[in-house]
Design a protein around this motif. Structure first.
Motif, PDB file in Angstrom:
ATOM      1  N   LYS A  93       0.864  -1.291   0.229  1.00 54.28           N
ATOM      2  CA  LYS A  93       0.093   0.007   0.000  1.00 54.28           C
ATOM      3  C   LYS A  93       0.877   1.253  -0.160  1.00 54.28           C
ATOM      4  O   LYS A  93       0.575   2.220  -0.714  1.00 54.28           O
ATOM      5  CB  LYS A  93      -1.108   0.067   1.279  1.00 54.28           C
ATOM      6  CG  LYS A  93      -2.084  -0.819   1.158  1.00 54.28           C
ATOM      7  CD  LYS A  93      -3.012  -0.786   2.246  1.00 54.28           C
ATOM      8  CE  LYS A  93      -4.228  -1.606   2.316  1.00 54.28           C
ATOM      9  NZ  LYS A  93      -4.946  -1.599   3.298  1.00 54.28           N
ATOM     10  N   GLU A  94       2.082   1.425   0.730  1.00 54.28           N
ATOM     11  CA  GLU A  94       2.964   2.485   0.943  1.00 54.28           C
ATOM     12  C   GLU A  94       3.343   2.519  -0.565  1.00 54.28           C
ATOM     13  O   GLU A  94       3.661   3.609  -1.041  1.00 54.28           O
ATOM     14  CB  GLU A  94       4.044   2.080   1.772  1.00 54.28           C
ATOM     15  CG  GLU A  94       3.424   2.244   3.511  1.00 54.28           C
ATOM     16  CD  GLU A  94       4.449   1.773   4.231  1.00 54.28           C
ATOM     17  OE1 GLU A  94       5.917   1.584   3.937  1.00 54.28           O
ATOM     18  OE2 GLU A  94       4.305   1.503   5.264  1.00 54.28           O
ATOM     19  N   ASN A  96       3.613   3.103  -4.446  1.00 50.73           N
ATOM     20  CA  ASN A  96       2.771   3.304  -5.358  1.00 50.73           C
ATOM     21  C   ASN A  96       3.278   2.972  -6.801  1.00 50.73           C
ATOM     22  O   ASN A  96       2.576   2.860  -7.668  1.00 50.73           O
ATOM     23  CB  ASN A  96       2.830   4.935  -5.750  1.00 50.73           C
ATOM     24  CG  ASN A  96       2.101   5.592  -4.434  1.00 50.73           C
ATOM     25  OD1 ASN A  96       1.097   4.972  -4.091  1.00 50.73           O
ATOM     26  ND2 ASN A  96       2.271   6.919  -4.249  1.00 50.73           N
ATOM     27  N   ARG A 132      -6.870  -7.376  -3.831  1.00 52.59           N
ATOM     28  CA  ARG A 132      -6.259  -6.216  -4.409  1.00 52.59           C
ATOM     29  C   ARG A 132      -4.809  -6.420  -4.533  1.00 52.59           C
ATOM     30  O   ARG A 132      -4.261  -5.319  -5.199  1.00 52.59           O
ATOM     31  CB  ARG A 132      -6.512  -4.790  -3.329  1.00 52.59           C
ATOM     32  CG  ARG A 132      -8.182  -4.541  -3.499  1.00 52.59           C
ATOM     33  CD  ARG A 132      -8.352  -3.298  -2.558  1.00 52.59           C
ATOM     34  NE  ARG A 132      -9.634  -2.746  -2.546  1.00 52.59           N
ATOM     35  CZ  ARG A 132      -9.989  -2.409  -3.415  1.00 52.59           C
ATOM     36  NH1 ARG A 132      -9.444  -1.772  -4.386  1.00 52.59           N
ATOM     37  NH2 ARG A 132     -11.389  -1.797  -3.408  1.00 52.59           N
ATOM     38  N   TYR A 143      -0.385  -3.217  -5.322  1.00 51.47           N
ATOM     39  CA  TYR A 143      -1.786  -3.100  -4.654  1.00 51.47           C
ATOM     40  C   TYR A 143      -2.481  -2.288  -5.298  1.00 51.47           C
ATOM     41  O   TYR A 143      -1.983  -0.994  -5.551  1.00 51.47           O
ATOM     42  CB  TYR A 143      -1.331  -2.606  -3.084  1.00 51.47           C
ATOM     43  CG  TYR A 143      -2.816  -2.680  -2.257  1.00 51.47           C
ATOM     44  CD1 TYR A 143      -2.949  -3.841  -1.471  1.00 51.47           C
ATOM     45  CD2 TYR A 143      -3.496  -1.666  -2.353  1.00 51.47           C
ATOM     46  CE1 TYR A 143      -4.462  -3.906  -0.756  1.00 51.47           C
ATOM     47  CE2 TYR A 143      -4.600  -1.504  -1.441  1.00 51.47           C
ATOM     48  CZ  TYR A 143      -5.019  -2.736  -0.855  1.00 51.47           C
ATOM     49  OH  TYR A 143      -6.184  -2.602  -0.003  1.00 51.47           O
ATOM     50  N   TYR A 145      -5.918   0.136  -6.084  1.00 48.08           N
ATOM     51  CA  TYR A 145      -6.975   0.746  -5.326  1.00 48.08           C
ATOM     52  C   TYR A 145      -8.203   0.635  -5.953  1.00 48.08           C
ATOM     53  O   TYR A 145      -9.192   0.492  -5.334  1.00 48.08           O
ATOM     54  CB  TYR A 145      -6.473   2.190  -4.966  1.00 48.08           C
ATOM     55  CG  TYR A 145      -5.383   2.201  -3.993  1.00 48.08           C
ATOM     56  CD1 TYR A 145      -5.731   1.983  -2.563  1.00 48.08           C
ATOM     57  CD2 TYR A 145      -3.925   2.391  -4.220  1.00 48.08           C
ATOM     58  CE1 TYR A 145      -4.680   2.085  -1.561  1.00 48.08           C
ATOM     59  CE2 TYR A 145      -3.114   2.366  -3.485  1.00 48.08           C
ATOM     60  CZ  TYR A 145      -3.268   2.415  -2.000  1.00 48.08           C
ATOM     61  OH  TYR A 145      -2.211   2.327  -1.080  1.00 48.08           O
TER      62      TYR A 145
END
Length: 147
Positions: A93-94, A96, A132, A143, A145
């Motif tokens: 998640k951190e 990108n 996800r 990940y 979104y």
């Protein structure tokens, strides 16, 4: 005087007229096909509705057994695995951008001090658990979104 230029212009007009007629014929045939497809869809929908009504009647007449049993999982589940998976999702998640599996493994092992024996198997399980998390190919994970 009738020369080649006039003859070619006349032929072009004839071709344009022929093209128009052919296009109109194709359009008529296309419209007929679409009408028939709509008719078939309507007939199919009516049949499906009849089947649904019939199946509801059959279900109401028969005794329904209990709910199906939950599938048993193979292998063992450990709290370590949950912790590692949560950390992997947090790291993804951190990030990108896509991250290499080996880099992800190093970060997880560095933060937890626990070894991941087989990163591919670990990530396959994580992908199955968290939809996800996606593998982009050749060891790259991300990940997502948006769905």
């Amino acid at each position: 005087m009738f020369d080649e230029r006039v003859a070619l212009k006349i032929r072009l007009e004839q071709m344009a007229n022929s093209e128009l007629r052919i296009i109109q014929e194709f359009q008529k045939e296309r419209d007929a096909i679409f009408r028939r497809l709509k008719e078939l869809d309507r007939i199919e929908a009516e049949k499906a509705e009849e089947k649904a009504t019939l199946s509801k009647e059959i279900v109401s007449l028969t005794k329904i057994g209990g709910l199906p049993q939950e599938r048993k999982r193979r292998g063992r589940r450990s709290e370590n695995l949950e912790e590692l998976r949560e950390l992997a999702v947090a790291i993804l998640k951190e990030q990108n951008t896509p991250i290499r599996g080996i880099e992800l493994q190093r970060q997880i092992e560095g933060k937890t001090g626990k070894k991941i024996a087989n990163m591919t198997t670990f990530m396959v399980g994580l992908e199955r658990e968290n939809h996800r998390v996606r593998k982009l190919g050749r060891g790259l994970y991300i990940y997502e979104y948006e769905d």
